[in-house]
Design an enzyme around this catalytic site. Structure first.
Site, PDB file in Angstrom:
ATOM      1  CG  ASP A  81      40.049  41.543  39.445  1.00 29.19           C
ATOM      2  OD1 ASP A  81      40.151  40.397  38.983  1.00 29.19           O
ATOM      3  OD2 ASP A  81      40.077  42.568  38.757  1.00 29.19           O
TER       4      ASP A  81
ATOM      5  CG  ASP B  17      39.507  46.334  37.810  1.00 28.69           C
ATOM      6  OD1 ASP B  17      38.554  45.552  37.919  1.00 28.69           O
ATOM      7  OD2 ASP B  17      40.362  46.239  36.917  1.00 28.69           O
TER       8      ASP B  17
ATOM      9  CG  ASP C 194      35.877  42.536  39.868  1.00 26.63           C
ATOM     10  OD1 ASP C 194      35.941  41.336  39.601  1.00 26.63           O
ATOM     11  OD2 ASP C 194      36.821  43.326  39.720  1.00 26.63           O
TER      12      ASP C 194
END
Length: 1168
Positions: free
Chosen positions: A487, A820, A824
């Site tokens: 990410d 994080d 996700d």
């Protein structure tokens, strides 16, 4: 059982979902049950044990197939590659108890909605419901559809109008009770598993059952010492496992415990507002939300009022999110699909905290209960922990095959033993014992324990680095990673954003940049008003809280509320819509609409004449610098509309473009060096972000993910519109220097032609989520080719992130995902190895969590994974050799109807092998990542050759020793001139080899063959441990494993001391015979020769990577991995990549679909 089923016997449960299963109907038959009971008694409990391991066999043995409608037992089979079976009993729910209280009429529908699953599930006239419970979810039998349907949630087909109409005024008491009985309680109940249950489950593991068999056999042979040692080790191992499982159970119980004890207010159709415990909530109940900081006990659809919610439990990001009520839209379109974008903005999820609840026009905030119990968002998270995705790493499948090979070898040994001992006239009992003994020798009971210690050591080393693991078996999988997705925001770049400036615009174009660092304040106007009002910030406990971006924007205005602005309505930010909109009221002025979001999206809602002609180039100027750019727009709202009646598409039209907000998002210090390390190790790095594509490209260049010499090819795909079909275009982006353009030094230009060096490795594809979606649907044959060099994926939604990870897996990549936690979670769960940099509850779904919030943990994980994988192979090889050394020695002695004594076995098993097994795994990971991976399979040629050659060497040495000792002159004469100590005992024991004397203590025959074989075997176990203990390039050198080296030195010294000591008491204890010194020297020479040959073979052939590469080329071996096949095909394709071209989906080369299998935890590539 085959694929032929009776009509109605087979169906799919949760079709199309992640937890899809096949379901088969069976009916219990009394005669079969009786036969199985008899079999259980006569097999002394072995049959029930087999049924416990194989639930499908239990069903097939006790039941006959039937339709699901008649079934009293169902067999479930997962539709993934694991094909896991489970057995469930069909239960009945009786509504007769409610009949007396409410006088239910079977002729009338029980629920106001006749199409409700509940109505269709109740069997009339006896008022019963058939149901099953699978992984904490209840399913009821739909009598109309003839299938099991999930219960505990509102039906998906309901439209928003129906939700408002049917549930807007609450449920009747009768409906509540019926739903309560059929749907079950609204609890996420994770019981603390009793220790005795955990103990039984662990003890019934096939490995421990085999150990029990081994221990019983050893006790019968009076081999008590090692039996006790194995019992102690097993007890310790079981105790540690049970302790860990118990701790996990307690933690999970505490995580959900508070959820089940919340008092809520609901509105009943007849009863009005009433308070009750949250466990009594049912889908359809009307919740009344009052006050602040309320924990949501269920999933609910907001139908009146607005809420600010902390969704940190779900997303891993503790940023307040604004929820808006579900609009009342006429029509029959399902409520989830009726509006553009995400339906989630109307849903209050279970486990989240309602920070603020605001009712419309002084009325309370109302929400309809959508899902209860384990159907909720929190319930789903807990279920993902309780029922994790099974692993199918090829190492573990190969381990089973390896054990089966050992069992096959043991079977040959058993037949040989039976022949030898039956012909020698031994008693049947003794023959059976000797034959069974061969199994415990050939199949080492200590193997699983030795493998587990290696993973435990790796886990401990990771913990020291602040990396925590909830799935230790995945550590080995880390060693095979060859692609890592990252990410961007919060992972590659810093969390905080700094407001760099704002670029206002007027009808003539963009004005000069207003820098906030200069100290000048922005003059009052629409742009200033947009910055002060177009946000989701809230005032909580005296502090302003919300999204960091909103906070920076608001703080930059230094706004003092003199010019009054009131926010009337808010359309909150959505990652799918890429924008947010607010309706505000100027005190004594107009009603205004402000929009903020992705510049391209904002511009698309504006009047074309208000968007500067230089918009694209201006945007590129900033995005190429790595800035995060936000677009702002506004319009005056006509006063003749009521705010609540306005639809979002009415509000978001004909806007006036205001300008660009420029925010700076810097790389984390560690990012560049980590990415360089991964790329130098030939591990692909991919960026998946929700940010702007140009910004992502710049960050990729700055971080080193895309080097200066490499080109970026932009792929744009457009959906089918009207008469035109879907299209895909390819443009080469080139970074050029630009002089004095607003003090910026570079921008991206689209290049029309391509140079010769834009082949594999020198170019990267960049595309956004929209293009990815179109390519997936309309250009499926191109997708794998694009993924081969796809590096930058921008504007990706959470669902698209998961899909992308899965597509990479289909190409046989071992995929890691590092994020994080925010948006996700799906990708972290989907990847082979998911690493969360967040410690929020959302991270519990990720196998690994790093306390250090940067990507340094990724190379550490890969290094430890590679070390753990190599350690596993070392242990497999060592255990195979140890068992084969003992096996060969025992079979040679069986030829003379002889055997090793209990103390000889004990010395080899406990003093040598067990200690080596514990210390051999202590090597840490090598600090440098090399550009190749360790072998991923046990059956790869180098590993197989290593084991086979070493077995042959040991076999040859044992046979030579066995034959040579019989040909020594002192063998038949019984002369022991070399013995310094003479006594009658030794003389008596060595009178004649043809008639050996029985030792009274152990009942074992001592002989020269026994002594020779024991010394050769024992010292050979030490030699093999040294040869097989690998160091560089994946583990620290062996000499740095000080404990292991010390153990080997001590063991070898003790063995040589015993060999040359001539101490009668020691020899008598170990049932050895004293031999001439010259023969002992011969033994050392044989062992030394074996060591030298073994070491040369291992280093010059097995570990010689260059040699194996030559062999591969000579035999024309090519990897069968999908990505390798594609690499070879694309390297020979002169037309790839296409540049400055546009293709349509109806073209044959683009429209054709290609089917790929998803190997999940497999790789077809044989790494060397």
């Amino acid at each position: 059982m085959g694929d032929h089923f009776e009509k109605g016997q087979h169906a799919l449960l949760n079709e199309g979902e992640e937890n899809e299963m096949e379901i088969f109907g069976y009916r219990t038959q009394s005669c079969r049950e009786t036969l199985c009971l008899a079999g259980s008694i006569f097999s002394f409990g072995i049959l029930p044990l087999v049924f416990y391991w194989k639930p499908a066999w239990h069903v097939w043995a006790n039941c006959i197939p039937c339709s699901l409608q008649e079934a009293d037992v169902v067999l479930l089979r997962t539709t993934d590659e694991f094909q896991t079976y489970s057995r469930k009993k069909v239960m009945w729910i009786c509504l007769s108890a409610l009949n007396s209280a409410f006088r239910l009429n079977p002729d009338n529908p029980f629920i106001t909605d006749e199409e409700s699953i509940i109505n269709r599930a109740i069997r009339k006239p006896d008022l019963k419901v058939r149901c099953i419970k699978v992984q904490k979810i209840r399913y009821v039998w739909d009598n109309l559809e003839g299938q099991f349907r999930k219960i505990g949630c509102l039906e998906d087909w309901l439209s928003s109008a129906k939700i408002h109409l049917k549930f807007g005024s609450g449920l009747t008491t009768e409906e509540q009770e019926i739903r309560r009985l059929i749907c079950g309680p609204n609890t996420i109940d994770v019981e603390i598993t009793p220790i005795w249950k955990l103990l039984i489950k662990e003890v019934l593991n096939p490995f421990y059952v085999f150990q029990l068999f081994s221990v019983c056999l050893w006790f019968s042979e009076d081999y008590k010492e090692y039996a006790f040692a194995i019992i102690i080790m097993s007890i310790i191992s079981i105790a540690l496992t049970v302790y860990d499982l118990r701790e996990q159970s307690v933690k999970l119980h505490r995580l959900v415990e508070a959820h089940n004890n919340i008092t809520v207010s609901i509105y009943g159709k007849n009863a009005g507002v009433q308070e009750l415990e949250s466990r009594f909530l049912v889908p359809g109940d009307l919740l009344i939300l009052m006050g602040n900081k309320v924990q949501m006990p269920c999933d609910a659809i907001l139908i009146d009022g607005s809420c600010v919610v902390n969704e940190g439990m779900l997303t891993g990001e503790s940023i307040p999110v604004t929820k808006t009520p579900l609009p009342k839209v006429d029509g029959s379109v399902p409520w989830k699909t009726q509006s553009e974008g995400e339906y989630k903005r109307h849903v209050l999820f279970c486990g989240t905290e309602v920070i603020q609840a605001k009712g419309a026009c002084s009325s309370p905030v109302k929400a309809v209960v959508l899902q209860t119990g384990f159907n909720t968002a929190k319930g789903d998270l807990v279920r993902s922990i309780l029922y994790p995705k099974p692993m199918n790493f090829k190492l573990y499948r190969d381990a089973i095959r390896f054990l089966l090979c050992l069992v096959g070898t043991a079977t040959i040994g058993m037949i040989y033993t039976l022949c030898v001992y039956v012909l020698s006239g031994e008693t049947p009992g003794e023959v059976v014992k000797k034959a069974l003994d061969v199994i415990t020798i050939a199949v080492p009971p200590a193997l699983p324990a030795a493998l587990t210690t290696g993973i435990m050591y790796a886990q401990r080393r990771l913990k020291k680095r602040g990396i925590f693991c909830i799935s230790p078996q995945r550590i080995n999988v880390c060693g095979q990673l060859n692609l890592v997705c990252f990410d961007k925001t919060g992972t590659l770049t810093r969390d905080g954003l700094d407001l760099w400036g704002v670029v206002p615009c007027d009808g003539n174009g963009f004005q000069e940049v207003h820098s906030f660092t200069s100290g000048r304040t922005l003059p009052w106007g629409p742009l200033y008003a947009a910055m002060t009002s177009c946000h989701s910030l809230i005032l909580l406990d005296g502090t302003i809280q919300g999204d960091p971006l909103d906070l920076k924007m608001f703080e930059a205005t230094t706004w003092v509320p003199v010019e009054g602005i009131a926010i009337l309505h808010q359309f909150p930010f959505s990652s799918v819509l890429q924008r947010m909109t607010v309706i505000v009221q100027e005190m004594g002025g107009d009603q205004l609409v402000f929009m903020k979001g992705a510049p391209e999206r904002v511009a698309s809602f504006c009047q074309p004449e208000t968007v500067p002609t230089s918009f694209v180039s201006e945007l590129q100027i900033y995005t190429t610098q790595g800035f995060r750019v936000i677009g702002l727009a506004y319009k005056k709202l006509e006063m003749d509309h009521h705010i609540s009646a306005l639809m979002r598409d009415q509000v978001e039209s004909d806007l006036i473009f205001l300008g660009l907000l420029i925010l700076e998002n810097r790389l984390k210090e560690e990012t560049k060096s980590v990415l360089e390390e991964l790329i130098s190790a030939r591990i692909r790095t991919v960026m998946i972000t929700g940010d702007n594509l140009q910004t992502a490209i710049t960050v990729a260049r700055k971080s080193g993910m895309v080097s200066e010499s490499q080109k970026v090819i932009l792929i744009e795909a457009n959906e089918t519109t009207g008469s035109s079909s879907a299209s895909i275009s390819w443009k080469l982006l080139e970074e050029k220097k630009h002089i004095a353009c607003r003090n910026q030094d570079s921008y991206i230009n689209i290049r029309e032609e391509i140079s010769d060096n834009s082949k594999e490795g020198s170019y990267h594809f960049a595309l956004n989520g929209k293009s990815f979606q179109v390519i997936s649907q309309h250009f499926s044959s191109l997708l794998p080719k694009i993924l081969m060099n796809g590096t930058i994926f921008a504007r990706m939604s959470p669902g698209q992130k998961s899909s992308l990870v899965e597509e990479f897996q289909k190409l046989d990549y071992f995929v890691g995902m590092c994020g994080d936690g925010a948006n996700d979670c799906g990708a972290l769960k989907m990847a082979h190895v998911g690493v969360s940099l967040s410690e929020q509850e959302a991270s519990v779904a990720s196998p690994f969590t790093s306390k250090t919030p940067n990507i340094e943990c990724v190379p550490h994980l890969i290094k430890e994974g590679r070390a753990a994988l190599v350690t596993s192979f070392c242990m497999f090889k060592y255990m195979a050799l140890y068992s084969m050394i003992q096996y060969v020695g025992v079979l040679l002695l069986y030829w003379e109807t002889n055997n090793l004594s209990n103390y000889q076995f004990l010395f080899q098993d406990l003093a040598i092998t067990t200690i080596i097994g514990v210390t051999m795994n202590l090597n840490g990971a090598y600090p440098k990542l090399v550009p190749f991976r360790p072998a991923g399979r046990l059956i790869s040629p180098p590993l197989l050759l290593s084991v086979i050659l070493n077995i042959l060497l040991s076999l040859a040495m044992h046979i030579v020793g066995f034959i040579l000792v019989q040909r020594q002159p002192w063998y038949s004469l019984g002369i022991h001139s070399a013995c310094t100590v003479q006594n009658d005992t030794i003389s008596k024991l060595t009178v004649s080899p043809t008639a050996p004397v029985k030792n009274g203590t152990n009942g074992v025959f001592t002989s020269f063959e026994n002594t020779t074989i024991w010394f050769l075997g024992t010292i050979n176990c030490i030699i093999v441990a040294l040869v097989f203990s690998k160091g560089k390039p994946f583990r620290q050198p062996t000499y740095k494993n000080y404990i292991f080296v010390l153990v080997l030195v001590v063991q070898l010294s003790v063995c040589l001391f015993i060999l040359f000591a001539d101490i009668p008491e020691l020899y008598r204890c170990l049932d050895l015979l004293c031999t001439p010194v010259l023969w002992r020297v011969y033994i050392v020479i044989m062992l030394s020769s074996n060591f030298i040959v073994s070491l040369v073979v291992e280093e010059a052939i097995i570990e010689n990577r260059a040699l194996w590469m030559i062999i591969k080329r000579c035999f024309g071996y090519q990897s069968k991995s999908q990505y390798r096949i594609l690499q070879r095909a694309l390297a020979n394709d002169p037309s790839w990549p296409p540049i400055n071209q546009t293709s349509d989906s109806d073209m044959p080369e683009c429209g054709r679909g290609v089917s790929y299998s998803n190997p999940v935890f497999e790789s077809n590539e044989d790494q060397l």
